[in-house]
Design a protein around this motif. Structure first.
Motif, mmCIF file in Angstrom:
data_model
loop_
_atom_site.group_PDB
_atom_site.id
_atom_site.type_symbol
_atom_site.label_atom_id
_atom_site.label_comp_id
_atom_site.label_asym_id
_atom_site.label_seq_id
_atom_site.Cartn_x
_atom_site.Cartn_y
_atom_site.Cartn_z
ATOM 1 N N TYR A 1 5.878 -6.471 7.336
ATOM 2 C CA TYR A 1 7.242 -5.950 7.297
ATOM 3 C C TYR A 1 7.728 -5.541 8.672
ATOM 4 O O TYR A 1 7.020 -4.845 9.419
ATOM 5 C CB TYR A 1 7.308 -4.681 6.439
ATOM 6 C CG TYR A 1 7.282 -4.903 4.941
ATOM 7 C CD1 TYR A 1 8.163 -5.783 4.323
ATOM 8 C CD2 TYR A 1 6.400 -4.184 4.150
ATOM 9 C CE1 TYR A 1 8.149 -5.957 2.945
ATOM 10 C CE2 TYR A 1 6.378 -4.350 2.770
ATOM 11 C CZ TYR A 1 7.261 -5.239 2.179
ATOM 12 O OH TYR A 1 7.242 -5.399 0.820
ATOM 13 N N LYS B 1 -0.119 -3.664 3.371
ATOM 14 C CA LYS B 1 1.123 -3.781 4.135
ATOM 15 C C LYS B 1 0.831 -3.552 5.614
ATOM 16 O O LYS B 1 0.101 -2.608 5.964
ATOM 17 C CB LYS B 1 2.169 -2.739 3.709
ATOM 18 C CG LYS B 1 2.685 -2.900 2.289
ATOM 19 C CD LYS B 1 2.099 -1.876 1.409
ATOM 20 C CE LYS B 1 2.477 -2.016 -0.031
ATOM 21 N NZ LYS B 1 1.503 -1.350 -0.917
ATOM 22 N N TYR C 1 10.631 -2.437 5.678
ATOM 23 C CA TYR C 1 9.663 -1.493 5.092
ATOM 24 C C TYR C 1 10.383 -0.251 4.568
ATOM 25 O O TYR C 1 10.083 0.234 3.461
ATOM 26 C CB TYR C 1 8.616 -1.106 6.134
ATOM 27 C CG TYR C 1 7.666 -0.035 5.642
ATOM 28 C CD1 TYR C 1 6.718 -0.323 4.662
ATOM 29 C CD2 TYR C 1 7.730 1.265 6.146
ATOM 30 C CE1 TYR C 1 5.864 0.666 4.191
ATOM 31 C CE2 TYR C 1 6.878 2.256 5.682
ATOM 32 C CZ TYR C 1 5.945 1.950 4.708
ATOM 33 O OH TYR C 1 5.099 2.925 4.234
#
Ligand SMILES: NC(=O)c1ccc[n+]([C@@H]2O[C@H](COP(=O)([O-])OP(=O)(O)OC[C@H]3O[C@@H](n4cnc5c(N)ncnc54)[C@H](OP(=O)(O)O)[C@@H]3O)[C@@H](O)[C@H]2O)c1
Length: 186
Positions: free
Chosen positions: A48, A84, A53
């Motif tokens: 991201y 992530k 994000y």
């Protein structure tokens, strides 16, 4: 070897947010949402940009009680389970589990991640995905085209990138949204 996939919901004129920074017109209905969930279920890692994000981290704390729609509960579970990596030079710490911050987007590190990952990887928003495309890292581009024209804003696809694409799949939805799945030719 894992694939790197850029997936975006965009207006017909290919903007992911309009000039006011709004993208409420991109909110998926249940049919599109269920399709997105099936696409994202196999994903192991989300890459991201910091802005994306900060939109998506909502899923870390969204209520998932029985009173919530099934697609919402399903997506929250998918999102929370994935790793992530957030790219940011300003953000100090993540606010979700299974998340780390990187200060630089290093194409060589992403190549190694693709080689070592058993599960596919996605990249977003448009800014970070554009860098990944420019570096030749993106294997597939999935565009959900929403039947709206917004006249300007943030483009889904980067300037100055040339690529040959192969249409791998397409799907139309009752709302008029169309999903186009393209492979990028090496
Ligand atoms: N259409 C839709 O369905 C939809 C859905 C969700 C969100 N959105 C919106 O779409 C927009 C996407 O925004 P975007 O494409 O401008 O942002 P983005 O790519 O998600 O984030 C840009 C930020 O990522 C960081 N970054 C980018 N490249 C980097 C690098 N090489 N090294 C380190 N950090 C790097 C920087 O953060 P720092 O400034 O912290 O350094 C930069 O400001 C957001 O507003 C989002 O809310 C649209």
């Amino acid at each position: 070897m894992a694939k790197l996939i850029y997936s975006a919901i965009a207006s017909l004129d290919e903007y992911v947010e309009d000039k006011e920074g709004k993208f409420d017109w991109a909110a998926p209905d249940d049919e599109v949402f269920a399709f997105v969930n099936d696409l994202e279920r196999p994903i192991g890692t989300y890459l991201y940009g910091r802005r994306m994000y900060e939109t998506m981290v909502f899923w870390e704390t969204v209520r998932t009680g029985d009173d919530q729609p099934a697609v919402t509960r399903d997506y929250a579970q998918i999102w929370r389970a994935a790793e992530k990596i957030v790219y940011s030079r300003t953000r100090q710490a993540p606010s979700s589990e299974r998340t780390r911050i990187e200060r630089d987007f290093d194409p060589a590190a992403i190549r190694r991640l693709k080689e070592s990952s058993a599960r596919d990887i996605t990249v977003g928003g448009a800014g970070l995905a554009g860098e990944a495309m420019a570096a030749g890292l993106v294997d597939e581009c999935h565009l959900f085209l929403v039947p709206v024209i917004v006249g300007g804003g943030k483009r889904a696809l980067p300037d100055e990138v040339h690529a040959q694409l192969e249409l791998l799949d397409e799907r139309r939805f009752r709302s008029g949204v169309v999903h186009l799945r393209y492979g990028l030719r090496a």
